[in-house]
Design a protein around this motif. Structure first.
Motif, short mmCIF file in Angstrom:
data_model
loop_
_atom_site.label_atom_id
_atom_site.label_comp_id
_atom_site.label_asym_id
_atom_site.label_seq_id
_atom_site.Cartn_x
_atom_site.Cartn_y
_atom_site.Cartn_z
N UNK A 248 45.02 58.60 15.16
CA UNK A 248 44.24 59.33 14.34
C UNK A 248 43.21 58.53 13.76
N UNK A 249 41.72 58.52 13.81
CA UNK A 249 40.98 57.62 13.16
C UNK A 249 40.60 58.18 11.86
N UNK A 250 40.28 57.14 11.06
CA UNK A 250 39.74 57.46 9.68
C UNK A 250 38.23 56.71 9.64
N UNK A 251 37.41 57.21 9.07
CA UNK A 251 36.22 56.20 8.87
C UNK A 251 35.18 56.77 7.83
N UNK A 252 34.29 55.84 7.59
CA UNK A 252 33.14 56.20 6.47
C UNK A 252 31.92 55.80 7.04
N UNK A 253 30.94 56.51 6.39
CA UNK A 253 29.51 55.77 6.71
C UNK A 253 28.78 56.04 5.56
N UNK A 254 28.41 54.73 5.02
CA UNK A 254 27.63 54.49 3.72
C UNK A 254 26.05 54.29 4.01
N UNK A 255 25.40 54.64 3.24
CA UNK A 255 23.87 54.61 3.10
C UNK A 255 23.30 53.83 2.11
N UNK A 256 22.61 52.66 2.28
CA UNK A 256 21.88 51.81 1.40
C UNK A 256 20.75 51.90 1.51
N UNK A 257 20.01 52.25 0.23
CA UNK A 257 18.41 52.34 0.14
C UNK A 257 18.14 51.88 -1.28
N UNK A 258 16.89 51.64 -1.60
CA UNK A 258 16.25 51.25 -2.76
C UNK A 258 16.77 51.97 -3.79
#
Length: 314
Positions: A248-258
């Motif tokens: 069972x996978x776990x995951x994240x997505x992070x957005x980096x902007x100004x």
């Protein structure tokens, strides 16, 4: 919906999804009667070694092909000739000629063909596809994908002979869906033995670059980990996932902007459950087919080119 599931190896990943549904009846087909009955019994399915019945028995609505790659295209074509819908494991075929034959046959048929491009249903990947489509961060300039795994599947080879077609095809689909086909591809490989290795591939585009790294050199304690870093003109999406022995996978997505750093709120989803759910939605007339064979040709073309660079002409 009555389903003929061909294959007792990777077919188990599909079987687990079917077993959790209440709207399907499944018969698992394999070559070894004792093994097939044992595996099918774990999911509460009937079993058979008479593969011809999957195509000749009119009660089957869908044939699910989870067999070695050389059998993919012939069995898809046979299913269409038998007037069945068909789901096939990736890649669609071992050659572009065979893939095109499937595309042409599907276009002539009123039956659906689905290719298990499961990565299209992973929420983190959907976030990337949406960002590219909507242009919210400007143009995609650099894409790095990585997948580092231990040997979590007993008996399965993860050596150089199989990595391009069986482990990197999904990355090639992500690359072609976001950047198209590259102008140039270069490859570096490492082989520990016949069953363990690593491939690092880089791709040049006009004004962009991509990289895909896959390795099976990790110890079991590592499990499987992967992700991507997508660099746009005005921001970055960084995704990571981990899969342990529970599968069972776990995951994240992070957005980096100004404006700073923001972790995206993505819905939980198992890619195989979502993929098979999509197949059922299409067959009920509730959705358009997002994994039709004509949609995978560019990814297959790039995968086969990569395979030739790693293993030479087959």
């Amino acid at each position: 919906m009555k389903i003929a599931l061909l294959g007792t190896g990777f077919g188990q990943a599909h079987a687990a999804v079917y077993a959790a549904r209440g709207d399907v009846e499944v018969v698992m087909f394999g070559r070894d009667a004792q093994k097939t009955a044992k595996v099918a019994g774990q999911f509460g399915f009937a079993s058979s070694t008479d593969t011809d019945a999957a195509f000749e028995d009119a009660s089957f609505d869908l044939v699910d092909v989870c067999l070695p790659i050389p059998l993919h295209a012939p069995y898809v074509l046979r299913a269409l000739e038998a007037d069945k819908h068909v789901l096939v494991e990736l890649p669609l075929a071992g050659s572009l000629d065979d893939a095109q034959r499937v595309v042409d046959a599907a276009a002539r048929s009123d039956k659906h063909v689905f290719v298990d491009m499961f990565e299209r249903f992973i929420p983190a990947n959907q976030a990337l596809f949406d960002a590219v489509r909507d242009g919210v961060h400007g143009r995609l300039e650099q894409l790095t994908l990585w997948n580092l795994t231990a040997h979590l599947w007993p008996g399965a080879s993860l050596g150089l002979k199989v990595l391009p077609l069986e482990a990197m095809h999904s990355d090639m689909d992500i690359i072609t869906r976001t950047l198209g086909l590259p102008r140039e591809t270069s490859v570096t490989t490492v082989a520990r033995d016949e069953d363990s290795g690593a491939v690092d591939a880089t791709f040049r585009f006009d004004g962009a670059a991509a990289r895909s790294s896959v390795s099976s050199l990790l110890p079991k304690a590592w499990g499987a980990r992967g992700g991507y870093t997508a660099t746009f003109e005005h921001g970055v999406l960084d995704a990571s996932s981990t899969m342990g022995f529970d599968g069972k996978p776990t995951g994240t997505v992070t957005r980096y902007t100004a404006d700073g750093t923001h972790e995206l709120d993505l819905p939980p989803a198992d890619q195989y459950t979502a993929m098979i759910g999509h197949v059922m939605d299409v067959l009920r007339g509730e959705a358009d087919n997002r994994i039709a064979p004509d949609s995978v040709l560019d990814a297959l073309r790039l995968t086969l080119d990569l395979d030739e660079k790693v293993n030479g002409a087959r």
